[in-house]
Each structure stands twice: as C-alpha cells, then as structure tokens.
Design a protein around this motif. Structure first.
Motif, PDB file in Angstrom:
ATOM      1  N   SER A 162      -2.758  -4.882  -4.285  1.00  0.00           N
ATOM      2  CA  SER A 162      -3.064  -4.873  -2.862  1.00  0.00           C
ATOM      3  C   SER A 162      -1.822  -5.143  -2.022  1.00  0.00           C
ATOM      4  O   SER A 162      -1.593  -4.488  -0.990  1.00  0.00           O
ATOM      5  CB  SER A 162      -4.159  -5.882  -2.546  1.00  0.00           C
ATOM      6  OG  SER A 162      -3.713  -7.189  -2.832  1.00  0.00           O
ATOM      7  N   GLU A 176       0.246  -2.856   0.702  1.00  0.00           N
ATOM      8  CA  GLU A 176       0.641  -3.340   2.028  1.00  0.00           C
ATOM      9  C   GLU A 176       2.124  -3.100   2.260  1.00  0.00           C
ATOM     10  O   GLU A 176       2.544  -2.627   3.322  1.00  0.00           O
ATOM     11  CB  GLU A 176       0.316  -4.838   2.125  1.00  0.00           C
ATOM     12  CG  GLU A 176       0.318  -5.359   3.535  1.00  0.00           C
ATOM     13  CD  GLU A 176      -0.002  -6.851   3.551  1.00  0.00           C
ATOM     14  OE1 GLU A 176      -0.480  -7.361   2.537  1.00  0.00           O
ATOM     15  OE2 GLU A 176       0.246  -7.476   4.584  1.00  0.00           O
ATOM     16  N   LEU A 228       2.815   0.457   2.904  1.00  0.00           N
ATOM     17  CA  LEU A 228       2.471   0.817   4.271  1.00  0.00           C
ATOM     18  C   LEU A 228       3.620   0.483   5.212  1.00  0.00           C
ATOM     19  O   LEU A 228       4.079   1.315   5.998  1.00  0.00           O
ATOM     20  CB  LEU A 228       1.208   0.039   4.667  1.00  0.00           C
ATOM     21  CG  LEU A 228       0.515   0.438   5.948  1.00  0.00           C
ATOM     22  CD1 LEU A 228      -0.167   1.759   5.765  1.00  0.00           C
ATOM     23  CD2 LEU A 228      -0.498  -0.620   6.322  1.00  0.00           C
ATOM     24  N   GLN A 266     -11.661  -7.939   6.741  1.00  0.00           N
ATOM     25  CA  GLN A 266     -11.221  -6.666   6.199  1.00  0.00           C
ATOM     26  C   GLN A 266     -12.355  -5.683   6.037  1.00  0.00           C
ATOM     27  O   GLN A 266     -12.184  -4.494   6.182  1.00  0.00           O
ATOM     28  CB  GLN A 266     -10.585  -6.885   4.835  1.00  0.00           C
ATOM     29  CG  GLN A 266      -9.338  -7.719   4.903  1.00  0.00           C
ATOM     30  CD  GLN A 266      -8.869  -8.048   3.526  1.00  0.00           C
ATOM     31  OE1 GLN A 266      -9.445  -7.597   2.569  1.00  0.00           O
ATOM     32  NE2 GLN A 266      -7.835  -8.853   3.432  1.00  0.00           N
ATOM     33  N   LYS A 273     -10.049  -5.074  -0.916  1.00  0.00           N
ATOM     34  CA  LYS A 273      -8.776  -5.146  -0.187  1.00  0.00           C
ATOM     35  C   LYS A 273      -7.967  -3.886  -0.410  1.00  0.00           C
ATOM     36  O   LYS A 273      -7.389  -3.316   0.525  1.00  0.00           O
ATOM     37  CB  LYS A 273      -7.979  -6.366  -0.688  1.00  0.00           C
ATOM     38  CG  LYS A 273      -8.200  -7.620   0.122  1.00  0.00           C
ATOM     39  CD  LYS A 273      -7.045  -8.576  -0.067  1.00  0.00           C
ATOM     40  CE  LYS A 273      -7.421  -9.698  -0.982  1.00  0.00           C
ATOM     41  NZ  LYS A 273      -6.355 -10.638  -1.230  1.00  0.00           N
ATOM     42  N   ARG A 320      -6.631  -1.061   2.342  1.00  0.00           N
ATOM     43  CA  ARG A 320      -5.239  -0.676   2.546  1.00  0.00           C
ATOM     44  C   ARG A 320      -5.042   0.810   2.297  1.00  0.00           C
ATOM     45  O   ARG A 320      -4.244   1.458   2.978  1.00  0.00           O
ATOM     46  CB  ARG A 320      -4.349  -1.471   1.598  1.00  0.00           C
ATOM     47  CG  ARG A 320      -4.530  -2.967   1.836  1.00  0.00           C
ATOM     48  CD  ARG A 320      -3.246  -3.696   1.865  1.00  0.00           C
ATOM     49  NE  ARG A 320      -3.466  -5.019   2.430  1.00  0.00           N
ATOM     50  CZ  ARG A 320      -3.482  -6.116   1.723  1.00  0.00           C
ATOM     51  NH1 ARG A 320      -3.307  -6.080   0.439  1.00  0.00           N
ATOM     52  NH2 ARG A 320      -3.680  -7.263   2.323  1.00  0.00           N
ATOM     53  N   TYR A 366      -5.691   2.617   5.423  1.00  0.00           N
ATOM     54  CA  TYR A 366      -4.573   2.627   6.360  1.00  0.00           C
ATOM     55  C   TYR A 366      -3.532   3.642   5.946  1.00  0.00           C
ATOM     56  O   TYR A 366      -2.995   4.391   6.762  1.00  0.00           O
ATOM     57  CB  TYR A 366      -3.924   1.233   6.406  1.00  0.00           C
ATOM     58  CG  TYR A 366      -4.692   0.232   7.209  1.00  0.00           C
ATOM     59  CD1 TYR A 366      -4.941  -1.034   6.703  1.00  0.00           C
ATOM     60  CD2 TYR A 366      -5.156   0.531   8.472  1.00  0.00           C
ATOM     61  CE1 TYR A 366      -5.645  -1.959   7.426  1.00  0.00           C
ATOM     62  CE2 TYR A 366      -5.854  -0.392   9.197  1.00  0.00           C
ATOM     63  CZ  TYR A 366      -6.098  -1.638   8.667  1.00  0.00           C
ATOM     64  OH  TYR A 366      -6.797  -2.555   9.384  1.00  0.00           O
TER      65      TYR A 366
END
Lengths: 194, 501
Positions: free
Chosen positions: A149, A153, A156, B289, B334, B338, B341
């Motif tokens: 995860s 991130e 991103l 979330q 989670k 993501r 996104y």
C-alpha cells in the motif's frame, strides 16, 4: 492530479541553480552534460518534494556516487547533510517485511491447501501482480522496503512529480531552444544562444 | 423439528422450538432457490415461526432468499453457519447481508426472518443496500406483529455473544433475532440487519467472537465505528426499519429497540474495546478511506472477517476471524483505494480493472516518464548550457519587474542565486523562463534591455522581440496547456500569463 505550485517553483529554482553551477560554463562532453542535467533535475525534483520517501531515497542513491556529490552539495546546500544521512526509520520496514513474509507464507500455505497451485486462475493473477509489484519496486526509488500500500502511495507521488519534471523540462527546452532559423537570419543566432 | 438442541443459543432454541412447529412443515417448502441450503434445512429453525410460515406462504418467487425460510431457522449452530458462511464466502457472495435478505424476499410483505449467519452462498445475487433496507423494513414490520413473545428469549442470547464457538452461529441467530426484534425487543436487533448488509466495511474487530450480535445494533448506533459504508447501511436500515415499522407496528417498539441498541452498544463497546483497540485505529483509517467503496466490495470484505463482528469490522461469514484475515482485508482495501487514485493519474486507465493490468499500466507510465526525462535532459544538453546563466538573471529581473504582485514569485526572486541584472550573456533566450508568470511584454522589455546592453547586437533587436514574442507565446501556451493548475498562482489577472511554472 498535479504538482503543487510551490513544488514546481522550488523545483525550477533548484534546477536552474544546479544547471548553472554544474553545467553552465563547464567543458563537458555531451554525455556528461546530459548526465549532469538529469542529475540536477532529479535532485531538484526530490528536494522539492521533501515529504516523500522516494525523494529521500533518490537523493541517497544519487549521493552514493562520488562524482555527484559536489553537484548535490551545491544544489542542496544546507540540506545536503540531512538528506544524505541514511534514514534510521527504514529499519522498521524490516520487521514489517518479516511479518509480511511470514504472513504471505501463511496465506500461501492456506491457499495451497485449498486449491491446486499453479494452474489456478486466482493464483496466476496473484502471481502476476506480485511480479509486477517487484518491477514497480525497482522503478520507484526507495520502493524495495515498502509494502504494497505504501508502495502504491509512493508511486502516486512519484508519478505526479515525474510528470511535473517532464513538463518543466519541456518548458526549459522550449525556452532555451529558440528556433534557430529565426535567429539565424541575423547570422548571430548562434552567438546569442551560445 | 426439535433439533434446537443444536442451538448454542439457549434462548434461540426455545424460540426455535416454538417456531419449529411452524417451520417443520414449511422447511421443506422453504428451500427454494438455495442450493447451498441443503445443510440448513436439516436444522431446526430458530426463527420465529411466523417468519417461517411467512416464508412458506410467500411464494418462492424470490430467488435466493427463499432458502432463508427453513434453513435459516433451523440452523443456528455454528458449524452450519460456518458452513454457510464458508460456502458463502467461497462462492464470493457479494451480498453480505446475512440477515436482511430474508426480509426482503417476500414481495408480498411477508417478512422472512433473516436467519442470522445462515446466508446461503448464493447471496451474491442479493441486491445491496436498497433491497436490504427494504427487507429490513419488511422484516421489522413482520416482527412487530409476531414475535413479541419470542423476542425476549433472544435477549439474553445476545449476551451470549462472547461465545467463541457459537460466535458464528450467534451472529446469525442474533442477526436473525435482531431483525425480528427490530421493532419490539429492546435488543440490538436492527443491528444484525445492518450487520448483514453493511458488511462491506472492514471490520477489524472481529478477532474476538464476542460482541458480534450486539454489533448489529451497535452498528446502527455506533456509526462512528464503522466505515462509512457500514454507517450508511446501518443508518439506512435503521431508517428503513424505523419507517416501515412505525407505519406498521407503531413507533413505540422501534424506539425501544433503538434505545436498547444503544444500551447494547455500550455493552458491546466494552467488550469490543479490548479486542478492537487495534482494529479501531485501522477502522478509523478505513472509515476515511473506504467511504466510497461499493457495496459489493464491502460485502466481500466483510465476509473475510468473522461473521459475528458487526460492530467494527464487517467480517463476512465464512471467514476466519483471526487478526490476519482482518488485517489483510484492511490492507487490501487500502491498496484498492490507492489503485483508484493511480487510475485517475495514469492516462487511459479508467477502463482497466484488475490489479495486474493496472500495475502494468503504472509501470509502463513510470518507465515512459523516466525515459522522457532522459530524453529531455539530452535535449537540454544540446542546447547551450550557458544559456542557463541568463535564466536566473532574466528570471530575477523579470521577477523584480513583474512579480511585484505575486507573492510567490517575490519569494522566488530573492532566492535566485545570481541576480544577474546585467546581461552578461545573450540572455535572449528564455522567453519561456522569464515568462514565468510575467507578461510577455515585460519579458520582452527585459530581453530588450539585455539586448541593448549587449554591444553589437542592435541589428537583431528589432526583430528578436518578435521572435521572442512568438517564442514566449509558444512557451506560454505550452506551459499553459501542460499545467493549467499551476497558472493560478502566477496569473496576475492576465489570462495570457498563464505560465505554469
């Protein structure tokens, strides 16, 4: 998503700074110049985004090579010491990694017990995702020690910054690359530019 | 069907016995459309007899829900529930509403008693919230009339929630009960409905078996604990139940049940607090979330956790209630968030679904961006690097000249290392750079100023500004198009000055 304005400003500023110090008025070969420019761009980008793991990792990776250090120092200035110090908090992911590994083994065992491994569509899919995650870990600076995860991130964040970097360099190129034909009319375009 | 002995929930058994009489005949009929229900019908139904009768009477038109009738009733036992939950989870039933389903089944307004925890595997076809709510509503209406007597026995059973072995069964039964008691019994009846439906949210709490049943009710009232989805569901359910019941049965019972739910919540909270300390933290995160997670996903997620955990973690039926699965579920959520996104970020990935393909696209995109950087740096290397020296000068100059209004640029300019106000070199170039938010004419002026300083370059001066103007416009357009959001800061009220940088 776009990078913030402040990010771009800091990025540009440091990039120009680095270019000026490292590249301008220095006699370098083409490849050297290119490398220096890329280094400058990367450092500037990483510095502009100081809150992310990848930025720290990127700077650390770049500082490992001695030839980059001077340029790094010039760009980062005071922050150089702080940023090139290996982050102690990265020791934590190791425990996480162990946990992850044990959990993955556990889940793998469970899955294996339930269904045949190898030919199962689900397992194939899972395997594909795992290999791709490994590739992504290699791509994103500092991603090896991250779990899925946080890796996503960081990716991103990294993608946003990379996009900003590309755009900014495009602009630079466009700005610096005055069309020669127009200036060449005067015959002094070369002198202007060079 | 005196198989109530199997029931771990004493109360339920009693009620089950009570119902069994009704159910026995019905059970055979009730098993429609539920292939997985085979095991279920065998067990005595705990559910209210009325529910059973309703079920039997209700036409088997409702697919999938029909099974609730006999099977649900008869099967409070954990193993069965587990079996179902397992089957359910195995089949990937998207609907996570163990309880609500039966309610909604009967379109005639018959209220199937949602057999808690005994959802057949084919719940996947159950509709999500709306149907569930409808069912819950119906159920509550149904309950009000029929189970007043039976409700009470179930009450204590709720206190049995911390029964580890019976947890699964309890959940089912409790949920069942709760539905029944929605209107009447002051227990956490409504919660089970929520529990069933709202399973989507990542319920971590369920490590411990206790507190499951109550969770149902608590869910309704403990919105804070659940992920948003759950909350929505619970609220919806509560509302639906409340609305329907009030219309049918009168608001009294509903209020009572609500109050009881809160009481139960408090009780449960204490029970769960210990278990869910860690989960809560995650739940909170997940709350943020997972607010937008689809119901189906939630349902799926909930099956991973224990069935009985309705309070925080929407554990689904048939999933191991150990911390690993719960944590895994949270982690998966989670990750999916993501990925969403990233999907927005990477161009052309809106249609792509699945982690592997998405990861592929991301990798390709990152690689292409990195290659672009290399290429651009190469290109920049071909451009005379000496131009860079002028960049700062121009920039600083321009900044001083034009950036008066823009605080950001002002902050920028003083930081320029080399405020080369003198055109040491031919700073003809950077219309783009100097155009950083500065009006083109100002840039041109700066350029001209620099040009004039330079000796021997009078000739190109008149023409260069034109060139630079064009260049400047090009750059501005380019920058504008590439980074429109960045222009906001730099814009000095001049639309043309949309320099992204």
């Amino acid at each position: 998503m776009h990078a913030s304005n402040s990010f771009t400003e800091i990025f540009l500023k440091h990039m120009l700074l680095g270019l000026q110090n490292g590249v301008a008025s220095k006699n370098m070969s083409f490849l050297q110049r290119k490398r220096a420019i890329k280094l400058t761009a990367d450092v500037a980008m990483a510095f502009a985004k100081d809150g992310a793991k990848w930025s720290h990792a990127l700077i650390m990776n770049l500082s490992k090579k001695t030839e980059n250090r001077t340029l790094l120092r010039s760009i980062l200035g005071r922050e150089y010491e702080r940023l090139t110090k290996p982050c102690l908090s990265w020791k934590m992911p190791r425990a996480k990694k162990i946990l992850q590994r044990s959990f993955k083994m556990h889940s793998r065992i469970k899955k294996g017990a339930r269904q045949l491994r190898g030919v199962n569509a689900a397992s194939v899919r899972a395997g594909a995702a795992v290999t791709r995650t490994k590739v992504l870990k290699r791509l994103v600076p500092g991603g090896e020690h991250l779990d899925d995860s946080s890796l996503l991130e960081e990716t991103l964040d990294y993608v946003i910054s990379l996009r900003a970097q590309v755009d900014l360099m495009h602009l630079l190129v466009k700005a610096l690359d005055v069309p020669n034909p127009n200036l060449c009319n005067k015959g002094e375009s070369g002198e202007f530019l060079f | 069907m005196e198989m109530n002995a199997n029931d771990k929930f004493g109360m339920e058994k009693r009620s089950g016995v009570h119902l069994n009489h009704h159910i026995s005949g019905v059970s055979a009929d009730c098993q429609f459309g539920t292939p997985s229900m085979g095991a279920v019908p065998a067990n005595p139904a705990i559910a209210m007899s009325q529910g059973v009768s309703m079920i039997s009477s209700s036409s088997p038109s409702v697919p999938g829900v029909d099974f609730f009738g006999p099977g649900l009733w008869s099967h409070p036992a954990n193993p069965q529930n587990l079996g179902f939950s397992n089957a359910q989870t195995n089949t990937g039933a998207s609907s996570s509403i163990p309880i609500g389903k039966p309610v909604a089944v009967s379109s005639r307004g018959m209220f199937l008693q949602a057999i808690p925890g005994v959802l057949p595997p084919n719940l996947s076809h159950f509709p999500a919230d709306s149907a569930f709510i409808e069912r819950a509503a119906r159920f509550s209406c149904f309950n009000g009339g029929n189970f007043s007597g039976m409700m009470n026995p179930f009450g204590p059973s709720e206190s049995l929630t911390p029964h580890p072995t019976a947890s699964r069964g309890v959940t089912g039964t409790q949920g069942h009960k709760s539905e029944l008691n929605m209107t009447e019994v002051p227990r956490d009846i409504t919660v089970p409905i929520d529990h069933g439906s709202s399973s989507g949210s990542p319920l971590k709490n369920q490590r411990d078996k206790g507190s499951y049943l109550v969770g149902g009710l608590s869910n309704v009232s403990r919105e804070a604990n659940f992920t948003e989805v759950d909350q929505e569901k619970s609220t919806e359910l509560a509302n639906a139940a409340g609305n329907s019941s009030s219309s049918d049965l009168g608001s009294k019972k509903r209020k009572r049940s609500n109050q009881d739910m809160e009481l139960d919540q408090v009780q449960r909270g204490t029970q769960l607090s210990m278990e869910n300390t860690k989960d809560n933290a995650e739940t909170e995160q997940n709350l943020e979330q997972n607010s937008s997670r689809p119901n189906g996903k939630q349902a799926k997620d909930s099956t991973e956790g224990s069935k009985e955990d309705y309070i925080h973690v929407r554990a689904r039926r048939g999933q191991a209630t150990n911390s690993h699965s719960l944590a895994e579920r949270v982690r998966r959520e989670k990750i999916s968030e993501r990925m969403k996104y990233l999907q927005d970020l990477v161009p052309g990935c809106s249609k792509v679904t699945g982690k592997a393909v998405m990861l592929d696209e991301i990798i390709n995109y990152v690689q292409s961006l990195q290659r672009q950087v290399e290429f651009l740096s190469m290109k920049l290397a071909t451009v005379n690097p000496r131009v860079d020296c002028n960049i700062e000068g121009l920039l600083s100059k321009d900044l001083f000249q034009f950036r008066g209004g823009s605080s950001s640029m002002i902050g920028f300019s003083p930081n320029m290392i080399h405020p080369q106000l003198h055109p040491s070199q031919q700073g003809l170039v950077q219309p783009g750079i100097s155009g950083m938010g500065s009006p083109s004419d100002a840039v041109r002026r700066a350029m001209n100023a620099q040009l004039t300083v330079m000796s021997g370059f009078k000739e190109p001066t008149p023409q260069i500004p034109n060139v630079w103007d064009d260049e400047l416009h090009n750059v501005m357009q380019l920058s504008y198009s590439t980074n429109p959001p960045l222009n906001t800061k730099e814009l000095n009220g001049k639309p043309r000055d949309g320099f992204p940088i």
